[in-house]
Design a protein around this motif. Structure first.
Motif, PDB file in Angstrom:
ATOM      1  N   ILE A 142       0.846  -1.207   0.000  1.00  0.00           N
ATOM      2  CA  ILE A 142       0.000   0.000   0.000  1.00  0.00           C
ATOM      3  C   ILE A 142       0.876   1.249   0.000  1.00  0.00           C
ATOM      4  O   ILE A 142       0.614   2.196  -0.743  1.00  0.00           O
ATOM      5  N   ASP A 143       1.936   1.262   0.810  1.00  0.00           N
ATOM      6  CA  ASP A 143       2.813   2.436   0.867  1.00  0.00           C
ATOM      7  C   ASP A 143       3.504   2.689  -0.465  1.00  0.00           C
ATOM      8  O   ASP A 143       3.628   3.840  -0.899  1.00  0.00           O
ATOM      9  N   ALA A 144       3.965   1.637  -1.128  1.00  0.00           N
ATOM     10  CA  ALA A 144       4.630   1.803  -2.423  1.00  0.00           C
ATOM     11  C   ALA A 144       3.664   2.394  -3.441  1.00  0.00           C
ATOM     12  O   ALA A 144       4.026   3.301  -4.202  1.00  0.00           O
ATOM     13  N   THR A 145       2.446   1.899  -3.454  1.00  0.00           N
ATOM     14  CA  THR A 145       1.439   2.419  -4.387  1.00  0.00           C
ATOM     15  C   THR A 145       1.109   3.872  -4.066  1.00  0.00           C
ATOM     16  O   THR A 145       1.039   4.710  -4.962  1.00  0.00           O
ATOM     17  N   ARG A 146       0.924   4.186  -2.799  1.00  0.00           N
ATOM     18  CA  ARG A 146       0.621   5.575  -2.417  1.00  0.00           C
ATOM     19  C   ARG A 146       1.751   6.516  -2.836  1.00  0.00           C
ATOM     20  O   ARG A 146       1.498   7.600  -3.349  1.00  0.00           O
ATOM     21  N   ASN A 147       2.983   6.112  -2.581  1.00  0.00           N
ATOM     22  CA  ASN A 147       4.124   6.950  -2.959  1.00  0.00           C
ATOM     23  C   ASN A 147       4.184   7.148  -4.465  1.00  0.00           C
ATOM     24  O   ASN A 147       4.459   8.243  -4.946  1.00  0.00           O
ATOM     25  N   TYR A 148       3.932   6.089  -5.217  1.00  0.00           N
ATOM     26  CA  TYR A 148       3.911   6.183  -6.681  1.00  0.00           C
ATOM     27  C   TYR A 148       2.858   7.198  -7.124  1.00  0.00           C
ATOM     28  O   TYR A 148       3.119   8.067  -7.938  1.00  0.00           O
ATOM     29  N   LEU A 149       1.662   7.077  -6.571  1.00  0.00           N
ATOM     30  CA  LEU A 149       0.546   7.928  -6.978  1.00  0.00           C
ATOM     31  C   LEU A 149       0.697   9.370  -6.506  1.00  0.00           C
ATOM     32  O   LEU A 149       0.040  10.260  -7.016  1.00  0.00           O
ATOM     33  N   LYS A 150       1.586   9.607  -5.542  1.00  0.00           N
ATOM     34  CA  LYS A 150       1.881  10.965  -5.083  1.00  0.00           C
ATOM     35  C   LYS A 150       3.002  11.601  -5.894  1.00  0.00           C
ATOM     36  O   LYS A 150       3.389  12.729  -5.639  1.00  0.00           O
ATOM     37  N   GLY A 151       3.565  10.860  -6.847  1.00  0.00           N
ATOM     38  CA  GLY A 151       4.615  11.418  -7.689  1.00  0.00           C
ATOM     39  C   GLY A 151       6.021  11.179  -7.189  1.00  0.00           C
ATOM     40  O   GLY A 151       6.980  11.719  -7.722  1.00  0.00           O
ATOM     41  N   LYS A 152       6.162  10.346  -6.174  1.00  0.00           N
ATOM     42  CA  LYS A 152       7.484  10.120  -5.593  1.00  0.00           C
ATOM     43  C   LYS A 152       8.341   9.156  -6.404  1.00  0.00           C
ATOM     44  O   LYS A 152       9.522   8.998  -6.123  1.00  0.00           O
ATOM     45  N   SER A 153       7.760   8.532  -7.416  1.00  0.00           N
ATOM     46  CA  SER A 153       8.506   7.610  -8.280  1.00  0.00           C
ATOM     47  C   SER A 153       8.605   8.158  -9.699  1.00  0.00           C
ATOM     48  O   SER A 153       8.732   7.403 -10.654  1.00  0.00           O
ATOM     49  N   VAL A 154       8.560   9.477  -9.818  1.00  0.00           N
ATOM     50  CA  VAL A 154       8.530  10.091 -11.143  1.00  0.00           C
ATOM     51  C   VAL A 154       9.764   9.728 -11.967  1.00  0.00           C
ATOM     52  O   VAL A 154       9.673   9.590 -13.188  1.00  0.00           O
ATOM     53  N   ASN A 155      10.913   9.522 -11.328  1.00  0.00           N
ATOM     54  CA  ASN A 155      12.104   9.155 -12.097  1.00  0.00           C
ATOM     55  C   ASN A 155      11.924   7.814 -12.803  1.00  0.00           C
ATOM     56  O   ASN A 155      12.401   7.637 -13.921  1.00  0.00           O
ATOM     57  N   ASP A 156      11.217   6.887 -12.172  1.00  0.00           N
ATOM     58  CA  ASP A 156      10.952   5.595 -12.815  1.00  0.00           C
ATOM     59  C   ASP A 156      10.033   5.777 -14.025  1.00  0.00           C
ATOM     60  O   ASP A 156      10.222   5.140 -15.061  1.00  0.00           O
ATOM     61  N   ILE A 157       9.045   6.654 -13.887  1.00  0.00           N
ATOM     62  CA  ILE A 157       8.137   6.921 -14.998  1.00  0.00           C
ATOM     63  C   ILE A 157       8.901   7.606 -16.135  1.00  0.00           C
ATOM     64  O   ILE A 157       8.771   7.219 -17.297  1.00  0.00           O
ATOM     65  N   LEU A 158       9.701   8.599 -15.773  1.00  0.00           N
ATOM     66  CA  LEU A 158      10.501   9.309 -16.775  1.00  0.00           C
ATOM     67  C   LEU A 158      11.438   8.354 -17.523  1.00  0.00           C
ATOM     68  O   LEU A 158      11.536   8.398 -18.746  1.00  0.00           O
ATOM     69  N   GLU A 159      12.107   7.505 -16.767  1.00  0.00           N
ATOM     70  CA  GLU A 159      13.021   6.540 -17.372  1.00  0.00           C
ATOM     71  C   GLU A 159      12.300   5.655 -18.370  1.00  0.00           C
ATOM     72  O   GLU A 159      12.776   5.426 -19.492  1.00  0.00           O
ATOM     73  N   ASP A 160      11.132   5.188 -18.007  1.00  0.00           N
ATOM     74  CA  ASP A 160      10.348   4.317 -18.880  1.00  0.00           C
ATOM     75  C   ASP A 160       9.870   5.071 -20.119  1.00  0.00           C
ATOM     76  O   ASP A 160      10.017   4.590 -21.252  1.00  0.00           O
ATOM     77  N   ILE A 161       9.327   6.242 -19.927  1.00  0.00           N
ATOM     78  CA  ILE A 161       8.806   7.024 -21.049  1.00  0.00           C
ATOM     79  C   ILE A 161       9.912   7.406 -22.022  1.00  0.00           C
ATOM     80  O   ILE A 161       9.746   7.331 -23.238  1.00  0.00           O
ATOM     81  N   LEU A 162      11.057   7.797 -21.494  1.00  0.00           N
ATOM     82  CA  LEU A 162      12.140   8.287 -22.349  1.00  0.00           C
ATOM     83  C   LEU A 162      12.896   7.163 -23.058  1.00  0.00           C
ATOM     84  O   LEU A 162      13.719   7.441 -23.918  1.00  0.00           O
ATOM     85  N   MET A 163      12.576   5.907 -22.745  1.00  0.00           N
ATOM     86  CA  MET A 163      13.186   4.789 -23.477  1.00  0.00           C
ATOM     87  C   MET A 163      12.790   4.803 -24.953  1.00  0.00           C
ATOM     88  O   MET A 163      13.420   4.152 -25.767  1.00  0.00           O
ATOM     89  N   VAL A 164      11.761   5.542 -25.279  1.00  0.00           N
ATOM     90  CA  VAL A 164      11.301   5.608 -26.664  1.00  0.00           C
ATOM     91  C   VAL A 164      12.311   6.335 -27.559  1.00  0.00           C
ATOM     92  O   VAL A 164      12.301   6.165 -28.763  1.00  0.00           O
ATOM     93  N   PHE A 165      13.201   7.122 -26.951  1.00  0.00           N
ATOM     94  CA  PHE A 165      14.166   7.898 -27.734  1.00  0.00           C
ATOM     95  C   PHE A 165      15.515   7.214 -27.841  1.00  0.00           C
ATOM     96  O   PHE A 165      16.064   6.627 -27.068  1.00  0.00           O
TER      97      PHE A 165
END
Length: 165
Positions: A142-165
């Protein structure tokens, strides 16, 4: 692959997404926007990207996973506008997009986004959350999901999204 292009062209803008969101959803989006900070490392990576990519995303205003995904895209495009975004609802995603992506209806989630090149050919798919999370069960508490949804894992999202380049 004209099918993906056709779906993309029938989609709606981020501004329309904001227009259909409830006041509560807008407040949650604004709070996320304030909390999401793009690191200098990612700012520098974004600034050197020299092409644009189309994104066709199935989203809903009520979905917290879609909100963090869209907020991350918004932050990227504020640094450098590298994404052209077209949004569709979950219903259209299931009925029109899932087949192209070979995702079973039971596995189709929001956000599901397909990154497309200038000819609207598929480059990459973002299905719910970063790919590594699917492999590592990263959101298994639950804590991991809450942190993700609060934007605390934005680097992981950025890393994934930017793999397209």
């Amino acid at each position: 692959m004209s099918g993906l292009k056709d779906i993309y062209l029938k989609g709606f803008t981020f501004e329309k997404y904001l227009g259909i969101a409830s006041q509560d959803e807008l407040e949650k989006l604004e709070e996320l926007y304030k909390n999401v900070v793009v690191s200098d490392e990612f700012v520098n990576k974004i600034k050197i990207i020299d092409k644009k990519v189309h994104i066709l995303a199935s989203v809903e205003t009520w979905c917290p996973f879609a909100r963090i995904f869209l907020t991350t895209l918004r932050k990227i495009n504020e640094i450098k506008p590298i994404f052209d975004l077209s949004l569709i609802t979950y219903g259209r995603g299931v009925s029109e997009l899932a087949g192209y992506l070979k995702i079973d209806e039971d596995d189709f989630v929001v956000p599901t986004a397909v990154f497309l090149d200038e000819k609207f050919s598929k480059l990459r798919v973002f299905n719910g959350f970063p790919e590594k999370y699917h492999k590592e069960n990263t959101l298994d508490t639950i804590d991991a999901t809450r942190n993700y949804l609060k934007g605390k894992s934005v680097n992981d999202i950025l890393e994934d999204i930017l793999m397209v380049f």
